[in-house]
Write an enzyme that holds these catalytic residues in place. Structure first.
Site: not given
Ligand code: DX5
Ligand code: ZN
Length: 223
Positions: A12, A36, A38, A40, A69, A71, A139, A177
């Site tokens: 990620s 991956h 993220d 947001m 992903h 969010m 998650m 994740d």
């Molecule tokens: C959190 C993200 C994850 C995040 C995970 O909202 O969706 O993808 O990067 O990070 P770690 O592996 O550090 O928990």
């Molecule tokens: Zn994620």
């Protein structure tokens, strides 16, 4: 039955250095099966990351499957720019409501659709849509931030998702994740995860490539 093939590792980039993203991604490439990403919006979660322009930049620097992903509170407007940017997969949260139209819109654009369950969301919310998606993300931390502790209480939900996917004979990848590292990867794997997302356990180390290898190796020890 159970997980299909070896575990796939999805670093990620949330835990990478956004100022040196291409270099960070290249560094872990030999131990990466997907990347991956993220996304947001500062509204669905209290954090703000990147969007389609950075996905386009990444696309120019890597051949990896870009697993986005989302969010965000209003994902649908983003499908077209993400497709144009070269995103391969896009996952949206089921907490937003009925995803039927969004899934169809992604398919039309050639995007591989995924659904995401936050830790407190029951599997039931995704069950009517399993036939329509390519990926189910369970998650194991609250969405929004990296480096949180793994919530082991989601493991029964993960195992139940595995069971239903297999029972229905579906080609849906099961992803986990949040809080994944050498210790937790075997637990997730034993409960049926196909794809392990890891951010801080890879990028917040002195040797991200070695860390990704160790997670892969730890996961291959079970299930
Ligand atoms: C959190 C993200 C994850 C995040 C995970 O909202 O969706 O993808 O990067 O990070 P770690 O592996 O550090 O928990
Ligand atoms: Zn994620």
């Amino acid at each position: 039955m159970g997980t299909r093939g070896p575990a796939r590792i999805a670093p990620s980039i949330l835990a990478a250095d956004f100022a040196t993203l291409a270099d960070d991604v290249a560094r872990v490439r030999p131990q990466s099966d997907l990347l991956h990403v993220d996304i947001m919006d500062g509204h669905f979660v209290r954090n703000l990351t990147i969007g389609p322009p950075v996905v386009a930049s990444l696309r120019a620097h890597t051949d990896l499957f870009l697993d986005c992903h989302l969010m965000v509170s209003d994902p649908s407007w983003m499908f077209e720019p993400l497709a144009a940017a070269g995103a391969n997969g896009v996952s949206i949260h089921v907490e937003l409501g009925d995803p039927t139209d969004a899934i169809a819109a992604m398919r039309r654009l050639g995007i591989s659709p995924g659904l995401v369950l936050s830790p407190g969301t029951p599997l039931d919310a995704a069950l009517p849509h399993l036939e329509a998606i390519d990926l189910l993300l369970v998650m194991s931390v609250e969405p929004g931030f990296g480096a949180q502790a793994f919530k082991a209480e989601v493991l029964p939900k993960l195992a139940e998702a595995r069971r239903v996917i297999d029972e229905r004979g579906l080609d849906v990848a099961l992803q986990i994740d949040g809080g994944i590292g050498e210790q937790t990867a075997p637990l997730a794997r034993a409960s049926g995860a196909d794809i392990l997302v890891a951010g801080s356990a890879i990028f917040a180390t002195a040797d991200p490539l070695a860390a990704a290898y160790r997670i892969r190796h730890a996961a291959s020890g079970s299930a």
